[in-house]
Motif scaffolding. Structure first.
Motif, mmCIF file in Angstrom:
data_model
loop_
_atom_site.group_PDB
_atom_site.id
_atom_site.type_symbol
_atom_site.label_atom_id
_atom_site.label_comp_id
_atom_site.label_asym_id
_atom_site.label_seq_id
_atom_site.Cartn_x
_atom_site.Cartn_y
_atom_site.Cartn_z
ATOM 1 N N GLU A 129 0.828 -1.197 0.000
ATOM 2 C CA GLU A 129 0.000 0.000 0.000
ATOM 3 C C GLU A 129 0.866 1.252 0.000
ATOM 4 O O GLU A 129 0.562 2.242 -0.692
ATOM 5 C CB GLU A 129 -0.912 -0.026 1.232
ATOM 6 C CG GLU A 129 -2.004 1.028 1.220
ATOM 7 C CD GLU A 129 -2.947 0.913 2.402
ATOM 8 O OE1 GLU A 129 -3.760 1.842 2.589
ATOM 9 O OE2 GLU A 129 -2.858 -0.082 3.165
ATOM 10 N N THR B 173 3.964 1.567 -1.184
ATOM 11 C CA THR B 173 4.617 1.744 -2.483
ATOM 12 C C THR B 173 3.644 2.362 -3.492
ATOM 13 O O THR B 173 4.015 3.251 -4.263
ATOM 14 C CB THR B 173 5.140 0.391 -3.002
ATOM 15 O OG1 THR B 173 6.083 -0.132 -2.060
ATOM 16 C CG2 THR B 173 5.817 0.555 -4.343
ATOM 17 N N LYS B 174 2.411 1.915 -3.470
ATOM 18 C CA LYS B 174 1.414 2.486 -4.377
ATOM 19 C C LYS B 174 1.170 3.959 -4.061
ATOM 20 O O LYS B 174 1.072 4.800 -4.967
ATOM 21 C CB LYS B 174 0.113 1.694 -4.285
ATOM 22 C CG LYS B 174 0.215 0.282 -4.866
ATOM 23 C CD LYS B 174 -1.100 -0.474 -4.715
ATOM 24 C CE LYS B 174 -1.007 -1.872 -5.317
ATOM 25 N NZ LYS B 174 -2.270 -2.636 -5.137
ATOM 26 N N ALA B 175 1.071 4.292 -2.783
ATOM 27 C CA ALA B 175 0.874 5.690 -2.393
ATOM 28 C C ALA B 175 2.088 6.535 -2.768
ATOM 29 O O ALA B 175 1.957 7.678 -3.229
ATOM 30 C CB ALA B 175 0.612 5.778 -0.887
ATOM 31 N N LEU C 27 4.205 5.981 -5.252
ATOM 32 C CA LEU C 27 4.218 6.180 -6.701
ATOM 33 C C LEU C 27 3.178 7.207 -7.129
ATOM 34 O O LEU C 27 3.432 8.029 -8.023
ATOM 35 C CB LEU C 27 3.974 4.845 -7.406
ATOM 36 C CG LEU C 27 5.086 3.796 -7.250
ATOM 37 C CD1 LEU C 27 4.667 2.471 -7.876
ATOM 38 C CD2 LEU C 27 6.379 4.294 -7.869
ATOM 39 N N LYS C 28 2.045 7.174 -6.501
ATOM 40 C CA LYS C 28 0.990 8.134 -6.843
ATOM 41 C C LYS C 28 1.404 9.554 -6.496
ATOM 42 O O LYS C 28 1.079 10.509 -7.224
ATOM 43 C CB LYS C 28 -0.298 7.771 -6.102
ATOM 44 C CG LYS C 28 -1.490 8.653 -6.462
ATOM 45 C CD LYS C 28 -2.752 8.187 -5.744
ATOM 46 C CE LYS C 28 -3.952 9.062 -6.107
ATOM 47 N NZ LYS C 28 -5.178 8.614 -5.392
ATOM 48 N N ALA C 29 2.170 9.707 -5.415
ATOM 49 C CA ALA C 29 2.547 11.040 -4.941
ATOM 50 C C ALA C 29 3.815 11.570 -5.599
ATOM 51 O O ALA C 29 4.135 12.747 -5.439
ATOM 52 C CB ALA C 29 2.727 11.012 -3.419
ATOM 53 N N HIS C 30 4.548 10.713 -6.309
ATOM 54 C CA HIS C 30 5.837 11.134 -6.871
ATOM 55 C C HIS C 30 5.847 10.829 -8.373
ATOM 56 O O HIS C 30 6.234 9.744 -8.803
ATOM 57 C CB HIS C 30 6.982 10.422 -6.155
ATOM 58 C CG HIS C 30 7.061 10.743 -4.697
ATOM 59 N ND1 HIS C 30 6.316 10.080 -3.738
ATOM 60 C CD2 HIS C 30 7.794 11.688 -4.023
ATOM 61 C CE1 HIS C 30 6.581 10.586 -2.551
ATOM 62 N NE2 HIS C 30 7.472 11.555 -2.697
ATOM 63 N N SER C 31 5.451 11.825 -9.133
ATOM 64 C CA SER C 31 5.299 11.634 -10.581
ATOM 65 C C SER C 31 6.630 11.428 -11.280
ATOM 66 O O SER C 31 6.667 10.938 -12.414
ATOM 67 C CB SER C 31 4.576 12.841 -11.193
ATOM 68 O OG SER C 31 5.313 14.037 -10.946
ATOM 69 N N PRO D 99 6.818 4.005 -12.487
ATOM 70 C CA PRO D 99 6.206 2.886 -11.766
ATOM 71 C C PRO D 99 6.580 1.516 -12.326
ATOM 72 O O PRO D 99 6.382 0.503 -11.647
ATOM 73 C CB PRO D 99 4.707 3.153 -11.903
ATOM 74 C CG PRO D 99 4.584 4.009 -13.118
ATOM 75 C CD PRO D 99 5.809 4.848 -13.161
#
Length: 826
Positions: A648, A650-652, A654-658, A662
């Protein structure tokens, strides 16, 4: 193939083969000399040529690295580094220096022309005495230095770089600073120990550093310093003192050296031998005018024996049959008396001069309850040497006398759960708590509402304590005020306190400490406890990292699906560009401790960032330092909560760091973290590549064979065994789900690992090979659970990063250089 040729004339320098094919200004290429020092022979012809040149280069590199100095004083001659294109006048030896930078693993051939007897050095280390040198360069910044007897008459000086392929280009742009290197992180001098006199006037300070020329042999120095001006009074390098302890009046320092107990008199710096032929002595404590200490008698196995009958589970420990007992040395007479005599080793804990007693512990074999170990806390009367057992505990860390009782550190279950915050939750006995035992034997919990996990304690003259704690991913110091039962953080200014010492007899005690922060090398300070004002005593950053640039760090926390805050941090590359897409590495432990904010160590986050990775470090459920409920989720879970948090998180992340790609995210961990890597591989495919170091693949085999397996499992798997909870031991063992793994996996293991036996990696390697999965196994010969020796550490780091370069950057050259395919393998 691209070639790079550098021809130096008095007018210009032509360069090609750079990353972008552009010319480099001549001012970035510098020359020293000719140096017209009269000498009987040229540098290379001396009887001690190698030593002469090595010392010269070491001096030039050191001076250049400290301040980017332009001048060098050699005997009475003032020399200046100048543009290499400047006219050469006179004869003598020459030195050329040139900055090199790579953004990936780079290999090729450097050819030197026009110099007599050239030697090529990289970052001060000799590569070869030749006019052709093969280079293999990791992603880093370098200083190339060429040393020669002089010029040749038949050809101008030139350097030719021939890359092995089109990707093997070098950048020669001069930079004001360099990215951090593996050698800096391992070799740099740091403080390894501090011992302050009770009156706060004198400091015993130990340091450790490494040099390439000495390999795995550390350079260790201990100094006696005057704290007022930090001046050195006495210095040891050979036969350094160990177990050093100050007398209560601060006039003498007792220590062990050269199989002797020695006493240093501070007034005149003389050393007297108090006892000799005392090998294996440790743990000195002053007791009035005498010394208490532990004396070990090593077990001598029968060299002719062909078998060994185990006496207990602990017999898997190579040292378990050694026996230590407590002795007392009368300093005046030199007489030593034995205070304890037991078949079980006895450990010295503390002493009380007013009561004429000593606190001891023993750990007899007892598996009747988790964690399958027992600690006896014993009070010994020095009047008649009678022993009184204060208590027997399954959870116990330490004890220390106070005026009207004693402090004890132990887990939450101590004394039938006296320290448990909430009886409805599971607790982790590695979550250290503080207790008070009064003179009548009544025990009360002092830290039940204090979330940081308590480690060691040091008592001040007024019975207050200085505590080391784990607080989230930091390790600060706290002051415990006994009268108010209050914990107050000491403003150290560092994330992680490595070592400290306090002048316990001062009304306003002086404290000295050394520590680091996530992106700040070690510093040491002195301060008083009633003030946050600090005076620096040691600065590794200035000594070893003055011209080093690091990437920035930022916090990244997220709230998981259960509403728990999951702490994390992100390291950015040194030359970060938010418009780019970076590969990322996710690191965790997942066991019972958080991943601390150390500047360096076995896991060099700053180095990975310097090599072009964004690094995300998170603290999943189960770690101490975040409260008992959080750490309790480690027990009987074996990845259950931690894996969910990592996935969870890692997904967060990746979502927060463009700026993170991914599709190019790797993960890794060691020991329990290695287990987590294997476990995650059976649960998710979000990672493009994984590395497990010393990972546990089969919980039953680790429980039964690892040195700490059954004991650790007594906490981590409390009350659960393969026969009463096969679901835990099978369903949570990655080996039994190897068929679900799709992520390319690198397994690294020391083949002398006693904690997690190397078979744990072999089980998984066998399974994945038979399943036709992508897997690599790399063993490090003779290495235990921690890979600590210098060259092995570099090889280990290189193996890890070469694997991720292969899988996350599509750059196979480094991996193929380290582990080339043979005809037999093809």
């Amino acid at each position: 193939m691209k070639a790079f040729t550098l021809v130096l004339t008095s007018l210009a320098i032509a360069l090609s083969g750079m990353a972008h094919g552009a010319d480099i200004d001549a001012k970035y290429i510098q020359r020293l000399g000719p140096v017209n020092q009269s000498s009987a022979t040229p540098l290379s012809k001396s009887a001690h040529a190698d030593a002469l040149r090595a010392n010269l280069v070491a001096s030039l590199v050191a001076k250049s690295g400290q301040t980017q100095a332009k001048t060098v004083q050699i005997f009475n001659q003032q020399l200046t580094w100048q543009a290499a294109s400047a006219k050469i006048e006179g004869e003598g030896w020459l030195a050329y220096k040139l900055p090199l930078s790579t953004q990936r693993f780079t290999q090729g051939t450097l050819t030197v022309k026009g110099l007599e007897n050239p030697q090529v050095y990289l970052n001060g280390q000799l590569l070869k005495s030749a006019d052709k040198v093969e280079l293999e360069l990791a992603n880093a910044d370098y200083q190339l230095l060429v040393l020669a007897d002089g010029q040749t008459q038949d050809a101008p000086f030139s350097l030719d770089w021939q890359g092995k392929s089109e990707v093997d280009t070098l950048d020669f742009s001069a930079q004001k600073s360099q990215r951090v290197s593996a050698q800096q992180l391992f070799d740099s001098k740091v403080i390894s120990g501090l011992t302050l006199s009770p009156n706060g006037k004198y400091l015993l300070q130990s340091t450790i550093e490494y040099q390439a020329s000495k390999g795995d042999s550390a350079i260790q120095v201990t100094e006696l310093r005057k704290l007022s001006d930090n001046s050195v009074m006495y210095r040891w390098q050979d036969n350094r003192p160990s177990s050093a302890v100050w007398s209560n009046d601060s006039k003498q320092l007792a220590f062990v050296a050269n199989k002797q107990i020695q006493l240093l008199n501070v007034a005149d710096l003389t050393i007297n031998v108090a006892a000799t032929d005392v090998d294996n002595v440790s743990g000195l404590q002053w007791y009035a005018d005498s010394l208490l200490f532990s004396w070990q008698k090593p077990f001598r196995a029968d060299e002719k024996a062909i078998s060994k009958r185990f006496r207990a589970l602990e017999d898997r420990w190579s040292y378990w049959r050694d026996n230590s007992q407590i002795y007392q040395l009368d300093v005046a007479s030199g007489f030593i008396r034995q205070l304890t005599d037991n078949s079980t080793s006895t450990d010295l804990v503390d002493s009380n001069l007013d009561k004429n007693t000593v606190l001891l512990t023993r750990s007899p074999v007892d598996y009747s309850e988790p964690a399958h170990s027992l600690t006896q806390l014993i009070e010994l009367s020095l009047n008649d040497l009678t022993e009184t057992v204060i208590g027997e505990y399954r959870s116990f860390n330490g004890a220390i006398y106070a005026d009207d009782g004693m402090y004890i550190t132990a887990g939450p279950r101590f004394m039938d759960g006296t320290g448990i915050q909430d009886p409805s939750i599971e607790v982790n006995d590695y979550d250290g708590q503080l207790y008070w035992r009064d003179a009548n034997g009544n025990v009360s919990a002092l830290s039940k509402d204090f979330d940081p996990a308590i480690g060691s304690m040091t008592k001040l003259e007024n019975d207050d304590l200085i505590l080391t704690v784990t607080e989230g991913d930091r390790a600060p110091l706290y002051l415990f005020d006994k009268s108010n039962r209050r914990f107050t953080k000491i403003d150290s200014g560092v994330d992680m306190v490595d070592s400290f010492s306090v002048a316990i007899e001062q009304s306003s005690p002086t404290i000295v400490f050394a520590g680091t922060s996530a992106t700040v090398p070690q510093k040491a300070y002195k301060m008083t406890l009633n003030s946050s004002r600090k005076q620096m005593l040691f600065d590794s950053q200035q000594l070893n990292y003055a011209n080093t640039r690091l990437g920035e760090i930022e916090d990244f926390d997220f709230t998981n699906q259960h509403g728990h805050n999951i702490d994390g941090r992100v390291y950015l590359p040194a030359d970060f560009d938010a418009s780019k897409k970076y590969p990322a590495l996710v690191y965790y432990y997942g066991g019972t401790s958080p991943v601390g904010r150390h500047f360096t160590g076995r896991w060099p986050f700053n180095l990975w960032a310097a090599e072009g990775y964004v690094v995300y470090v998170l603290q999943p459920n189960g770690a101490t330092g975040y409260g008992q409920a959080f750490s309790g989720r480690h027990v009987n879970a074996w990845g259950k909560y931690s894996a969910d948090d990592i996935i969870e998180g890692t997904k967060a992340f990746l979502k927060a760091h463009s700026y993170v790609d991914p599709k190019r995210v790797g993960n890794m961990g060691a020991s329990y973290g290695g287990f987590m890597t294997l476990y995650l591989a059976t649960k998710t495919d979000i990672f493009a590549a994984s590395m497990s170091h010393a990972g546990i693949s089969n919980l039953s085999s680790y429980w039964g064979h690892g040195w700490w397996g059954y004991g650790y499992s007594g906490v981590a798997s409390r009350g659960s065994f393969p026969w009463n909870n096969p679901e835990l031991y099978v369903e949570h063992s990655p080996l039994y789900h190897a068929d679900k793994i799709t992520t390319p996996l690198l397994l690294i293991h020391g083949n002398a690992d006693t904690n997690v036996p190397v078979g744990e990696s072999h089980y998984m390697y066998t399974a994945l090979k038979l399943l036709g999965k992508e897997v690599e196994l790399v063993e490090f010969n003779g290495q235990d659970h921690h890979i600590n020796t210098r060259q092995a550490r570099f090889d280990w780091w290189n193996t890890t990063m070469a694997w991720f370069d292969l899988k996350l950057k599509d750059e196979p050259e480094w991996w193929n250089s380290l582990y080339p395919e043979t005809k037999e393998q093809q």
